[in-house]
Write an enzyme that holds these catalytic residues in place. Structure first.
Site, PDB file in Angstrom:
ATOM      1  N   TYR A 144      -7.136 -26.683 -73.941  1.00  0.00           N
ATOM      2  CA  TYR A 144      -5.942 -27.441 -73.592  1.00  0.00           C
ATOM      3  C   TYR A 144      -4.714 -26.559 -73.703  1.00  0.00           C
ATOM      4  CZ  TYR A 144      -9.061 -31.364 -74.646  1.00  0.00           C
ATOM      5  OH  TYR A 144     -10.114 -32.230 -74.688  1.00  0.00           O
ATOM      6  N   TYR A 172      -9.853 -35.364 -80.186  1.00  0.00           N
ATOM      7  CA  TYR A 172      -8.615 -36.008 -79.736  1.00  0.00           C
ATOM      8  C   TYR A 172      -7.445 -35.071 -80.062  1.00  0.00           C
ATOM      9  CZ  TYR A 172     -11.269 -40.397 -79.408  1.00  0.00           C
ATOM     10  OH  TYR A 172     -12.174 -41.377 -79.092  1.00  0.00           O
ATOM     11  N   ASP A 215      -6.931 -37.417 -70.222  1.00  0.00           N
ATOM     12  CA  ASP A 215      -6.053 -38.579 -70.240  1.00  0.00           C
ATOM     13  C   ASP A 215      -5.340 -38.709 -68.896  1.00  0.00           C
ATOM     14  OD1 ASP A 215      -6.634 -39.317 -72.819  1.00  0.00           O
ATOM     15  OD2 ASP A 215      -5.063 -38.059 -73.687  1.00  0.00           O
TER      16      ASP A 215
END
Ligand SMILES: [Zn+2]
Ligand SMILES: [Zn+2]
Length: 410
Positions: free
Chosen positions: A297, A369, A231
């Site tokens: 992440y 996501y 993102d």
């Protein structure tokens, strides 16, 4: 119809040069140029008919004197190539339709079995001459460039093949998109909304690498192909994300990639860092795009009303290994198809804690996501962290620590 009769019929169409005459019989005999072949046929016919020999003069009805002027085309190509770095080339010819139709008419009228098209004689003869002058090789497979002779326009157009190099990038600053993002209002034309830049953001990873690369290769453009994308507000840390950079129409090809890496890292210091692994091919772009690499992440999470570490860990235990059903997130559904897909959470654990904010490390399958994995996205993502603890939760910040796979594509 025997050969002599065919030659007689061809001569009957009108004034024709030896090249064009010989080309109609291009598969007959070996070790002859078409001009020699044409001349020989003309002589043979004069002898056989016992009529005076008459050489070609005036304008050829097929090529209009193109082969008398081939040297002009050779010069044009050599001039066009000056200032371009290349090892191999190929000549292509755009033949005006009328010229092609003229010779095709004769092929079908006489039922010729081995004619050579005008285009291939021009390509071969100009190619040979250019190769002699420049010392470069003609290459039918993957030439560094193609010089197209546009006969109708009297001009040479160069098509320079792109170059590719592979590497990994780290994005050290938030708010930078991976690739150029055209302005939503003007779609790139320039307007007040975008300050007449045509872009939503001043910089992208693509441009921060591409500007230096474009200069080094003296290219028209640089297009970044990434192994997925993070993102805009996420950093890309760790070893970086694999990418292949496509240099469009480079005038230089022998670029020192180590020097380029240093140049990019200086120019984009603090914002983007790269390691360049080596040269790549167009095929690698496809491989890169189709690879389903796991992503790791680091996220910081805020839970409404706070949460005890133990409760959070219990929820993560249930997410670890779970297959998550995700309907296209509300934040992107306006530009992507609305559908449900399943992705696995490979790992999820608490990495640290600071003033009531938890840092989590999450490893997910490509396409998971992560923001929605935490928030639940109003029930569109299940299970989710918010759903499991029964309270609103959201991602405050997100970084990509690792993109597995790829990179080792040698
Ligand atoms: Zn001709
Ligand atoms: Zn605009």
């Amino acid at each position: 119809m025997d050969l002599d009769e065919q030659v007689g019929r061809v001569l009957g169409y009108g004034e024709i040069c030896d090249h064009c005459l010989g080309r109609f019989f291009g598969k007959k005999s070996h070790g002859l140029t078409n001009a020699e072949r044409g001349h020989g046929l003309r002589v043979a016919r004069a002898l056989r008919e016992n009529v005076p020999y008459r050489a070609h003069e005036g304008s050829c009805w097929i090529c209009h004197g193109l082969f008398d002027d081939l040297g002009v085309w050779v010069d044009r190509v050599v001039q066009a190539l000056a200032g371009v770095e290349y090892a191999t080339f190929l000549i292509g010819t755009r033949v005006p339709p009328l010229m092609a139709e003229s010779e095709e008419l004769v092929w079908s009228d006489l039922g010729l079995d081995g004619p050579e098209p005008l285009k291939s004689e021009v390509n071969r003869e100009v190619g040979k001459a250019v190769s002699e002058i420049t010392g470069r090789e003609a290459d039918l497979g993957k030439p560094d460039m193609v010089a197209i002779l546009d006969l109708a326009r009297d001009s040479v157009v160069l098509e320079i093949s792109p170059l590719f190099f592979r590497g990994r990038y780290r994005k050290l600053e938030r708010g930078i998109p991976q690739t150029r993002w055209p302005c939503r209002v003007c779609h790139g034309a320039g307007c007040e909304r975008c300050g007449f830049t045509g872009k939503m953001y001043a910089d992208s990873v693509e441009e921060l690498i591409g500007r230096t690369a474009t200069e080094a290769f003296r290219a028209e453009d640089a297009i970044l192909h990434g192994a997925g994308r993070e993102d805009i507000d996420a950093r890309m840390l760790g070893e970086g994300r694999p990418f292949v950079m496509e240099m469009v129409a480079p005038l230089r090809r022998s670029v020192d990639l180590a020097a380029l890496e240093e140049g990019v890292n200086n120019a984009a210091a603090g914002r983007v860092g790269v390691t360049i692994g080596g040269w790549a091919t167009r095929g690698e772009v496809e491989t890169l795009k189709s690879e389903k690499a796991h992503k790791k992440y680091r996220i910081s999470v805020e839970v409404e009303g706070g949460i005890a570490r133990k409760e959070l860990e219990e929820a993560l235990d249930r997410l670890r290994g779970a297959v998550i059903s995700q309907q296209t997130p509300a934040r992107v559904v306006h530009r992507r198809a609305d559908r449900i897909r399943e992705r696995r959470v490979v790992d999820a654990r608490v990495a640290g804690q600071e003033d009531g904010t938890f840092f989590l490390d999450v490893v997910g399958e490509a396409g998971l996501y992560v923001k929605e994995l935490v928030s639940g996205d109003g029930g569109r993502t299940r299970p989710s962290l918010a759903g499991l603890i029964g309270r609103p939760a959201r991602v405050i910040q997100l970084d990509v620590l690792e993109v597995e796979g790829s990179g080792e594509m040698e």
